[in-house]
Each structure stands twice: as structure tokens, then as C-alpha cells.
Write a protein that holds these residues in place. Sequence first.
Motif, PDB file in Angstrom:
ATOM      1  N   ALA A  12      37.949   4.707  -5.898  1.00 32.67           N
ATOM      2  CA  ALA A  12      39.361   4.705  -6.290  1.00 32.67           C
ATOM      3  C   ALA A  12      40.184   5.406  -5.225  1.00 32.67           C
ATOM      4  O   ALA A  12      39.695   6.283  -4.505  1.00 32.67           O
ATOM      5  N   PHE A  13      41.449   5.003  -5.117  1.00 31.88           N
ATOM      6  CA  PHE A  13      42.426   5.697  -4.297  1.00 31.88           C
ATOM      7  C   PHE A  13      43.529   6.188  -5.234  1.00 31.88           C
ATOM      8  O   PHE A  13      44.225   5.376  -5.842  1.00 31.88           O
ATOM      9  N   THR A  14      43.650   7.505  -5.347  1.00 24.65           N
ATOM     10  CA  THR A  14      44.540   8.140  -6.325  1.00 24.65           C
ATOM     11  C   THR A  14      44.252   7.531  -7.708  1.00 24.65           C
ATOM     12  O   THR A  14      43.147   7.632  -8.197  1.00 24.65           O
ATOM     13  N   ASP A  15      45.244   6.840  -8.317  1.00 17.81           N
ATOM     14  CA  ASP A  15      45.010   6.297  -9.656  1.00 17.81           C
ATOM     15  C   ASP A  15      44.622   4.817  -9.631  1.00 17.81           C
ATOM     16  O   ASP A  15      44.512   4.182 -10.677  1.00 17.81           O
ATOM     17  N   LYS A  16      44.411   4.262  -8.446  1.00 17.33           N
ATOM     18  CA  LYS A  16      44.080   2.836  -8.328  1.00 17.33           C
ATOM     19  C   LYS A  16      42.574   2.667  -8.182  1.00 17.33           C
ATOM     20  O   LYS A  16      41.985   3.086  -7.186  1.00 17.33           O
ATOM     21  N   ASP A  56      32.829   6.772  -4.343  1.00 18.52           N
ATOM     22  CA  ASP A  56      32.986   7.971  -5.165  1.00 18.52           C
ATOM     23  C   ASP A  56      31.717   8.253  -5.963  1.00 18.52           C
ATOM     24  O   ASP A  56      31.356   9.410  -6.197  1.00 18.52           O
ATOM     25  N   GLN A 399      55.364   1.074  -7.569  1.00 19.60           N
ATOM     26  CA  GLN A 399      54.744   1.916  -6.558  1.00 19.60           C
ATOM     27  C   GLN A 399      55.636   1.993  -5.324  1.00 19.60           C
ATOM     28  O   GLN A 399      56.399   1.062  -5.036  1.00 19.60           O
ATOM     29  N   ARG A 403      52.185   3.099  -0.277  1.00 16.31           N
ATOM     30  CA  ARG A 403      50.879   3.052  -0.940  1.00 16.31           C
ATOM     31  C   ARG A 403      50.285   1.651  -0.969  1.00 16.31           C
ATOM     32  O   ARG A 403      49.168   1.463  -1.454  1.00 16.31           O
TER      33      ARG A 403
END
Length: 599
Positions: A12-16, A56, A399, A403
Amino acid sequence: MNLLTINGMTKAFTDKILFENADFSINENEKVGVIGINGTGKSTLLKIMAGLEEPDSGEVIKGNNVIIKYLPQNPVFDKDDTILDAVIKRNTTKENEWTIEGDAKSILNKLGFDDISLNVNTLSGGQRKRIALAAVLLAPAQILILDEPTNHLDSEMTEWLEEYLRRYKGSIIMVTHDRYFLDRVTNRIVEIDNGSLYSYNANYERFLELKEERFNIETAQDRKRQSILRKEIEWIRRGAKARSTKQKARIDRFEEMSKAKGPQRDASVSMNSLSQRMGKKTIELEHISKSFGDKKVIDDFSYIFLKNSHVGFVGNNGCGKSTLMKIITGVITPDSGSVEIGDTIKVGYFSQENEYMDEELKVIDYITNVADYIRTDDGVVTASQMLDKFLFTGSLKYQVIKRLSGGEKRRLYLLRILMEAPNVLILDEPTNDLDISTMNVLEDYLDTFDGIVITVSHDRYFLDRTVDRIFAFKGNGIIKQYEGGYTEYHEKVMKEETPVVTVTKKADEEKNYKERVQKLKFTYKEQKEFETIDDDIAALETRLSEIDDEMIKFATDFVKLKDLTEEKEKTENLLSEKMDRWMYLNELNEKIEEQKRDK
């Protein structure tokens, strides 16, 4: 044999969330194409495989002694590298130190480099990408990982790379949006969709059929789920109390089913396109010429773009296509000639490089700064609705631009141009960095575009799909017109070139034959060929018979059958050439024997 495996990958990237408990593997001799909407994680998957990023959670298992070579989207070189140095220094080994320079020069020539002494940092991004491609192709590896290998290649280079990778002995995994390339090179397609990986053992054409089958199955399953849900809703409404374990489990199952999402089709645009009224006068080019130093790129070119025409421009890199587009838009002034544009013409220019974007803006604000809505024959289409149609759905609209992925920014830039409602669209390499889903949306949009479309592209599929006339840059400023899409243009070019080759070949054979008759003897090469040609013909005939048997055996295997059909065609052509050669050699042998008898 398995070469690399990814188990339970989450990233994941931040909340994505890009991947959620996803699995992947690649085996020997697999040629895998990865597809998906921009921003879904295609490049991230390649970087994880190449060892440049870590998931992750989950594990990446690489086989012992498996060598991986990776082509990034934006390669970086040492500041003092020449073109040749950049390729050689990455690939020199004890085994190839005497041949690497010749191999490097050969492949660089195929990719359009004449002066290989130039410093890499003086070149464009597209040229540096081609240098990196040359370096990767020369490297010995069990797995080639290629991120957009066809970007910045002209059609001739793409066809060469296509054939090179078809013959490549190792495994390949690549991200490319060239659908003809995918169809002809890959034997497996992996689609990234909502954090999951879907694998299809097929080329691109067969993948489309299998995906439709998957959608139909999922639709049937969803109908069954909806039917059960209706019954469960009735049960709950009747006032059943969750006193027992059985009743509690039933309510939990109902809640889980109600959260499930049904299958979603890829986006398509079914609406009248956005454009403004066009008067009688459009765009008229009269005797346009342009040179850069001693290089003439356009020589006395005249053309009037007709209403609703869809025109494509093709040619090798650096031939002048983008120069002509900039002349039309007034960015560049021609050396001679004139460009006349009608008063009602409004040009939307989608250039190879995005215009400046304020990356602190939200996606929706970037679009509404142009227009809150557009009127069409179907009614009012809001900016938010247009964002939905161009795959910016849900929270993605809100967004900030910084981003977004590079491909998402490219798609957003395209939508901004369309929201200006031009009646002439100039698309300079529109498919670079756009995903296949976006290209499908754009193609659907252009089907109903009420205006002129002028396209510069190396994407053969896109040209076949969207243009009805092609202008080809032939060199020295010459531009030649062809009717139809890319396939029709290519067939006409092959017919133009083939007779010249055939006549030359026949003339050479006649000349060689006369010389052999006069000398009354075979050359050394002809003698060896004469001694083995009967066995060569017999072997080809045997292989043709084997192929026929295999085609019956694999009648239901689309991919295998396609390969066998291509092999059969090549074998038949080779057999025909061998038979012609057999007749020539036997006739010459009879003349020699006759001369000997006369003596």
C-alpha cells in the motif's frame, strides 16, 4: 521449472492498497504481459520482482542462480557515459569481452543510433529509454523484466523487438499497452484489478475472450447472491430473533453477502463527444517546408483537412511528425509555405509532454477550472461525470494531483483538453503512458467525435482503430498518402517494396546461373548445397506432416494452434525456396554433366 514466486503479497501507499494477499509466479519460457489501469500497481509489481522494492507483507522467493535484468520506465546513467559505454559497461563478462562491442553496435543500430559516441545526458528521455533497452537485451538473464519497452519505438523498431522477444529463450514479464505487441509476444496475461491478480494462459486476443467468460460466470454468481439476499431480507423482516447460534450465524452470513460487490465491466464512453461548431474553412497547409541545418524534414507538403476526417501520421523517430504538429499549432514557424486556420476552429493539442500542472490541486478542481459542465446533444455532462467516464471514480476525484501515478496524470491531462470542447484534436503519441482501459475509452470517444482528429502514433492497433487515412514520412521531407488504417498501409508498403526485391533476386540468380554454365562447375558452396538439399527437403516435408498431426491434437488449444499455424506457414515458405533451389542446382548439374560427355 519455477523461477520466481510471490506469496501473500500486500502493498500500500498511504491509504491506497495496491495488492492485498496476492500471489504470483513465473516459470521457465513464460512470456507474461501485465495489464491494468494506471495506478493499480503494474510498475510496483515489476520493482518487487526485480528486488528494488519490498512488499509490506508476504514473501518473494527467487530460484537459485536465477539472474534478473530490469528495464525501468525512466532509466538513469552515469553523467560521463557515451551511448556505447552505457551499453557495454552493464554487460561485459569474461565470456563475451571479445564480442560485446560488436553485439552492442548491432543492437544500437537496430534501435536507431548512428552516432554512438554521443554523451547519454545530451539525449532525450525517449533516446535514453532505447539505450537502456539495448543494454537489457544484451544481458544474459533467466528473467527479463520490461516496463513499457515499446514506448519511444517507431513501428519498424517495434516489429524488430517483437520478433526478438518471440525468439528469446528466457522468461519475460512486461508492462506494455501495445495490444498487437501483447498479442504476438505473450503466452500469458496477468490482469491487476482491485488489488488482486488474475492470470490467463493466453495471448491478448484469447485473454479478452477468457475475461468475458469470467465476467459472465461472476455475473451469474452475483445474480444467485442477490436472490439469496432477497430471501434473507424477507426472513429478517419477518422478525426472526438472533437467539440461537444458528440464527446468529445466518445474520452474520447475510451481512457478509450484502457487503460483497458484483462484477464490474471496463469503462466505455457512450455519449456524443464534446466539440464546438465548425465552419466551412478548416485547416489548410500550403507548400510547407522545414529543415534543421542540412536535414530536411518536410518538403513542399500541402493538405486540406476535411470535416470529420481522422488522419494518422507515421514514420521513424526524428523524421518530423511532431514538427509538423507544432507547425499546425503555431509553436514552430515553417521555412516556407503557410498554415491557414478557419475562424471557428478550436484546436485541442495533446502533446508528448504534459503541460504544467499545479500538483497541489485536487483532481476535480483541475478539471472544473476549465469547465463545470459541457453541453452535448444528450444533455449536460458534468465534470464529475466526465471524471467517472475517464476512470477517476470515488475518492480518486478528490486526491491531490501529486499523489497520482505518471499514467494517471497523463489521463487527467487528456481529459482537461477534451473538456475544452475542441473541434480539432491533435494527438501526438497519445498512447504513451496510457493504460489499455484508458485507450479503449479514448477510442470509444473518438468514434463519435464531431470534428477532425490528427494523430501521430507508433501504436499500430490504435491507428487501425481510429484513422481512415495515413501519411507516411519517407525521408528527405517526402510525405506520402495512403488510404485506410495501419494494417492496410503496411500491406501496401510491402507490395511496393517486394517487387523490387523479387526482380533483383531473379536477376542475380540468372546472372549466377549464366556464370556457372560458362565455368561448367559448381562453386564450393553450391557443391555442398547440392549434396545435402535432398535431405533438407525431406526433413521439411516430414516436419510439415508432424505439424498437421499436432494441429489435430491441439485443436482446442488456441495459443498452441496459433503457434503451429505460424510455424507451418514458415516451413511451407522455406520448402518452396528449397524446391526452387533444387531445380536450379539440378539443371546446372545436368549442363555440367552434358558438357563433360561432349568432351
